[in-house]
Design a protein around this motif. Structure first.
Motif, short mmCIF file in Angstrom:
data_model
loop_
_atom_site.label_atom_id
_atom_site.label_comp_id
_atom_site.label_asym_id
_atom_site.label_seq_id
_atom_site.Cartn_x
_atom_site.Cartn_y
_atom_site.Cartn_z
N THR A 1 1.06 -1.02 -0.10
CA THR A 1 0.15 -0.13 -0.11
C THR A 1 0.62 1.20 0.46
N THR B 1 -6.39 5.03 -0.05
CA THR B 1 -6.80 3.60 1.81
C THR B 1 -6.78 2.47 0.81
N SER B 2 -7.42 1.12 1.76
CA SER B 2 -6.82 0.16 0.94
C SER B 2 -7.78 -0.22 0.37
N THR C 1 -9.62 7.07 7.68
CA THR C 1 -8.88 6.07 7.68
C THR C 1 -7.67 6.79 6.91
N ASP D 1 -5.39 4.55 5.66
CA ASP D 1 -5.02 3.60 4.55
C ASP D 1 -6.03 1.81 4.86
N ASP D 2 -5.37 1.49 6.02
CA ASP D 2 -6.82 0.25 6.68
C ASP D 2 -7.65 0.90 7.60
N SER E 1 -4.30 5.24 11.10
CA SER E 1 -3.61 4.55 10.25
C SER E 1 -3.89 3.53 10.75
#
Lengths: 161, 345
Positions: A44, A63-64, B157, B159-160, B210
């Protein structure tokens, strides 16, 4: 064509982003980047860099896509960020329509690309991530198609400077 | 006013009937957890196909349980995003058919607004303004909620999502799916402070989250632990699960309280699938009571994806005179900033 392979060691997330960014700068429409590496190996982060290199606004949060399967970002070229983490079979991939992104006007970066290698177009550039230690990663870029080799040569020239 | 809500944004096909935006008459969820269990995750193609199979019986069942006929309905509220396109389309097109055939107004709903308004299905409801955390497998966001339709995102968030971290760590630990339930169950026998996992983004002023780095920290720890490279003479799988859970909960609770302080609001609300986590509920309640503010959690069936919350949002939007025409399309990306405020409320 003979496979070309180049390895970089990154010592931080920032360095992984930087490598992705330099790669992003030399990509053009139709390119497919296949990411392979275990959970937490930096896929990522690398994609965040790719987005920057492709001219996606630094304010955009990457984002993921594990949950959504596909996230799309506008840049110099459109970036399609695919993630097949939760898919279990090739037929799931195909009937979800994800294959179509390989042939759209944009750059595809796909996580967990080793799940079904046969679906990837031959011009893909493979990027493998190996965790060495907490922040150390070994990142190997390889490909044997004319376009993949061209990308690698351009990247090497950039990073050499 | 009786509203039928329909939601097919991810793994559940759901339909509900709600009276006046607060009283649930029926709430039917065709949960697909059993089906997905064999695959270790949500399978979208299967999900879409399942939605097609489920949608009619689920809607019928919701009307039956509510003891209403189609002709009793004053409106249909359907989720149009964010979510998987193939899944969303099933709900939207079925809603369009019903609206057209029975000549009932239809309104398009943002799934995230549904989560924020899910608390209004309860007897005890917060007064505006309040801070809301929606936390699930796909989202982790903080909102300042000033009224119906008036939401400002304060953090998200980077990222995840928190629920994704639970799922992926469960996979790393070799636990089952859904990961949140598996981690919470395993953590019951663990020590929350045995391993000091990082508290990502807690040391700075940001209200963003994060969880990717935390997931990596757990993966590395478990790798070394399995190779017996850490002092693991007494560390158990339950300790790892419990310490990880504590880290996530710590971050979520702290950010919610920080957001509350920043906006000086006197109530907080937590919704979404991860809000089912009992450790999160306990710790959030504890922190809120220290600060003397009430904390609101919808009951479990309103925390996970459901259509009752969509009907609540639909009630307020239809009351506001909104109506979607039949050319309405789904929106896989649907930022909450794009919503219009609801004036009449």
């Amino acid at each position: 064509m003979k496979e070309r392979c180049v390895t970089y060691d990154t010592a931080s997330d920032q360095e992984t982003i930087h490598l992705g960014q330099e790669l992003g700068k030399v990509l053009k429409e139709g390119d497919v980047i296949a990411l392979v590496g275990e959970l937490g190996s930096g896929k990522t982060w690398f994609t965040k860099g790719l987005a920057l290199g492709l001219g996606v606004s630094p304010d955009t949060i990457i984002t993921s896509p594990s949950f959504s399967l596909i996230n799309e970002y506008e840049g110099r070229h459109t970036l399609f960020h695919l993630d097949v983490y939760r898919l279990e079979s090739l037929s799931d991939f195909l009937s979800a329509g994800l294959e179509e992104y390989f042939y759209q006007d944009g750059v595809v970066v796909m996580e967990w690309a080793d799940r079904w290698p046969e679906i990837l177009p031959e011009w893909k550039l493979k990027v493998g991530f190996v965790i060495i230690d907490y922040s150390l990663r070994k990142i190997t870029l390889s490909g044997n198609h004319y376009r993949a080799v061209e990308i690698l040569k351009a990247l090497e020239a950039k990073l050499w400077r | 006013m009786i509203i039928l809500g329909i939601d097919t944004s991810c793994d559940d096909t759901s339909a509900a009937v709600v009276l006046d935006g607060q009283r649930m008459l029926s709430n039917v969820i065709h949960s697909q957890v059993k089906l997905h269990n064999a695959y270790g995750g949500v399978v979208p193609e299967l999900a879409s196909r399942e939605h097609v199979r489920n949608i009619m019986p689920v809607v019928q069942e919701s009307l039956l349980r509510a003891n209403v006929w189609m002709r009793d309905l004053d409106g249909i509220a359907v989720t149009v995003g964010p979510g998987l396109v193939g899944a969303l389309l099933v709900g939207l097109y079925y809603a369009k058919c019903l609206a057209y055939v029975h000549n009932i107004p239809m309104v398009a709903i943002n799934h995230l607004e549904g989560h924020i308004l899910s608390i209004f299905l309860e007897k005890e409801v917060p007064l505006f303004p309040f801070v809301a955390l929606t936390v699930s497998g796909g989202h982790t966001s903080l909102y300042n909620v000033e009224g119906y339709g008036r939401y400002t995102q304060m953090g998200q968030t980077l990222d995840d999502a928190a629920g994704e971290a639970f799922d992926k760590v469960a996979k790393i630990l070799g636990l089952g799916y859904p990961g949140g339930v598996a981690i919470e169950k395993t953590a019951l026998d663990g020590r929350k402070d045995r391993i000091n996992f990082p508290r990502p983004y807690l040391s700075n002023d940001s209200l963003d989250f994060s969880f990717s780095g935390l997931k990596t920290a757990v993966a590395l720890y478990v790798k070394k632990w399995r190779e017996s490279e850490v002092e693991n003479y007494d560390v158990t799988l339950a300790d790892v699960a419990c310490s990880f859970q504590e880290s996530v909960v710590d971050v979520l609770v702290n950010k919610v309280m920080r957001a509350r302080e920043k906006k000086s609001v006197s109530a907080v609300m937590v919704a979404g699938g991860v809000a089912c986590n009992n450790r999160l509920r306990a710790k959030m309640s504890e922190a809120a009571s220290t600060e003397g503010v009430p904390v609101y959690f919808p009951r479990l069936e309103y925390c996970t994806d459901n259509a009752a919350m969509i009907a609540v949002a639909g009630y307020h939007r239809i009351s506001n005179g909104e109506k979607a025409d039949l050319s309405m399309d789904v929106r896989s990306k649907y930022p909450i900033n794009d919503l219009s405020p609801i004036i009449s409320c």
